[in-house]
Design an enzyme around this catalytic site. Structure first.
Site, PDB file in Angstrom:
ATOM      1  N   ALA A   1      -5.777   3.771  -6.528  1.00  0.00           N
ATOM      2  CA  ALA A   1      -7.047   3.911  -5.333  1.00  0.00           C
ATOM      3  C   ALA A   1      -5.587   3.927  -4.228  1.00  0.00           C
ATOM      4  O   ALA A   1      -5.100   4.215  -4.301  1.00  0.00           O
ATOM      5  CB  ALA A   1      -7.879   2.560  -5.534  1.00  0.00           C
TER       6      ALA A   1
ATOM      7  N   TYR B   1      -3.272   6.498  -2.750  1.00  0.00           N
ATOM      8  CA  TYR B   1      -1.653   6.846  -2.531  1.00  0.00           C
ATOM      9  C   TYR B   1      -1.397   7.493  -4.188  1.00  0.00           C
ATOM     10  O   TYR B   1      -2.090   8.162  -5.075  1.00  0.00           O
ATOM     11  CB  TYR B   1      -2.013   5.207  -3.408  1.00  0.00           C
ATOM     12  CG  TYR B   1      -1.974   4.274  -1.450  1.00  0.00           C
ATOM     13  CD1 TYR B   1      -0.980   4.725  -0.352  1.00  0.00           C
ATOM     14  CD2 TYR B   1      -2.816   3.814  -1.363  1.00  0.00           C
ATOM     15  CE1 TYR B   1      -1.465   3.955   0.756  1.00  0.00           C
ATOM     16  CE2 TYR B   1      -2.851   3.058  -1.188  1.00  0.00           C
ATOM     17  CZ  TYR B   1      -1.945   3.105   0.740  1.00  0.00           C
ATOM     18  OH  TYR B   1      -2.518   2.599   1.750  1.00  0.00           O
TER      19      TYR B   1
ATOM     20  N   ARG C   1      -6.482  -0.821 -10.112  1.00  0.00           N
ATOM     21  CA  ARG C   1      -7.233  -0.776  -9.151  1.00  0.00           C
ATOM     22  C   ARG C   1      -7.617   1.134  -9.142  1.00  0.00           C
ATOM     23  O   ARG C   1      -7.044   1.508  -9.596  1.00  0.00           O
ATOM     24  CB  ARG C   1      -7.057  -1.506  -7.714  1.00  0.00           C
ATOM     25  CG  ARG C   1      -7.764  -1.240  -6.546  1.00  0.00           C
ATOM     26  CD  ARG C   1      -7.235  -2.139  -5.381  1.00  0.00           C
ATOM     27  NE  ARG C   1      -8.528  -3.185  -4.808  1.00  0.00           N
ATOM     28  CZ  ARG C   1      -8.527  -3.219  -3.682  1.00  0.00           C
ATOM     29  NH1 ARG C   1      -7.373  -3.156  -2.409  1.00  0.00           N
ATOM     30  NH2 ARG C   1      -9.686  -3.806  -2.890  1.00  0.00           N
TER      31      ARG C   1
END
Length: 371
Positions: free
Chosen positions: A174, A177, A226
């Site tokens: 997420a 990155y 994530r």
């Protein structure tokens, strides 16, 4: 808030080998208190303290994999090397001793700068296409050999998490990155097998990471991933503009081995597709669960009046009602609830919530301490 309203938050949760005492997750929050990448006794106590006050599942701050370019701050923890892994062994042993469960969040920052330091790795900076966003260049585009090495490093970190006794492992995909830079068309201009005109095509790198991690941990250890629509480079970005596009993005990740989708929003109460189900409609975690059938974690300003952007701008947040959150949980819109800044400021937040004691808010000064 009444005991009846809170009941859904304090139900146990089980998935594969994971057994949680409640639905509260401590969200990953970068702290930069691990000099040279080694978490010390203060880090172990920081996590143990929150587990002792009743957090169901702790997800660690981002921990970087064994790839020289994976870090952008010498004080964020590594998840490789004897010294760092010995530190993480102390962390998980402490959490388990007080009845908690925990997973490391494994991470490669890509081309993103740290807001804490100007430090850069000696190896240089790498990303899908040598871009930070649609216009800004930084570092180099990864070769296919570098990509293969990075996938292997994610798998090694996951294998070490299992060996040390962690309960889950979370892959950070997420917030702009590295993995997210592959998803995002603005930062993935590749013309090989890891690029493409569609989100599904650009997800190949993430899918290969998940498959490698699954092989490393076996079938029973849950994998969390994530994800976010927004990027720190551009808060208005939406990778998936429709449920169909979201399904093309998320279903392959679940098929590759993700068990729990950790769906990051700035505010959990925001509807993901209000044009379909209205302003009070399903949030990101709700749509992810509906489209994939996987378990989901919701996150975003839980229990606080302001979002994280205000926090980094120096704003204090006050305690906020959880009624909307509990109603959504009771409807099974999502399965777990991640709490960030409220738990950062007060390790006893879960205990106080359950006992009906007054809750503290969040003060920006709390970011400067590890308590």
């Amino acid at each position: 808030m009444t005991e009846v309203l809170l009941d859904a938050l304090f139900q146990p949760f089980e998935l594969k080998s994971l057994k949680l005492r409640n639905r509260v997750v401590m969200a990953p929050m970068t702290r930069s208190f691990s000099p040279e990448g080694v978490p010390g006794g203060d880090v172990a106590e920081y996590y143990r303290r929150r587990a002792s006050h009743g957090v169901g599942l702790i997800l660690s701050e981002g921990t970087v994999i064994d790839r020289p370019a994976s870090s952008n701050d010498p004080n964020i923890p590594h998840f490789h090397g004897d010294a760092a892994l010995a530190g993480w062994q102390r962390v998980i042993d402490g959490v388990h001793a007080v009845g908690g469960a925990m997973g490391p969040q494994i991470w490669h920052v890509g081309s993103v700068r740290s807001p804490m330091t100007d430090w850069v790795p000696a190896s240089g900076i790498e990303s899908p296409s040598g871009l930070v966003d649609a216009t800004q260049t930084r570092g180099v585009a990864m070769t296919e050999e570098a990509i293969a090495d990075t996938i292997a490093a994610f798998a090694r970190a996951a294998a070490d998490a299992r060996r040390l006794g962690f309960d889950v492992v979370e892959i950070h995909g997420a917030h702009g990155y590295l993995i997210d830079q592959f998803f995002w068309g603005a930062t993935n201009r590749r013309t090989d097998q890891y690029g493409g005109a569609t989100l599904k095509a650009r997800s190949r790198f993430a899918v290969e990471v998940v498959r490698a991690v699954r092989r490393a941990v076996g079938e029973e250890m849950p994998i969390v991933m994530r994800l976010s629509q927004w990027k720190q480079q551009d808060y208005a970005v939406r990778l998936a503009e429709s449920p169909d596009a979201m399904a093309e993005w998320l279903v392959p990740l679940v098929e590759a081995g993700v068990d729990i989708l950790h769906c990051s929003q700035r505010r959990f109460w925001d509807a993901e597709f209000p044009e379909i189900d209205g302003a009070g409609g399903l949030n990101f975690a709700g749509w992810a669960k509906k489209l994939t059938g996987a378990a989901t974690i919701t996150v975003g300003s839980v229990g606080l009046s302001g979002d994280f952007l205000g926090a980094f701008g120096g704003e204090t947040s006050q305690p906020a009602s959880l009624v909307n959150l509990i109603q959504r949980l009771e409807r099974r819109e999502f399965d777990l609830v991640a709490v960030g800044r409220a738990l950062l400021s007060d390790p006893a937040w879960v205990h106080k919530l359950r006992e009906g004691e007054p809750l503290a808010g969040f003060k920006p000064a709390d970011l400067a301490t590890l308590y």
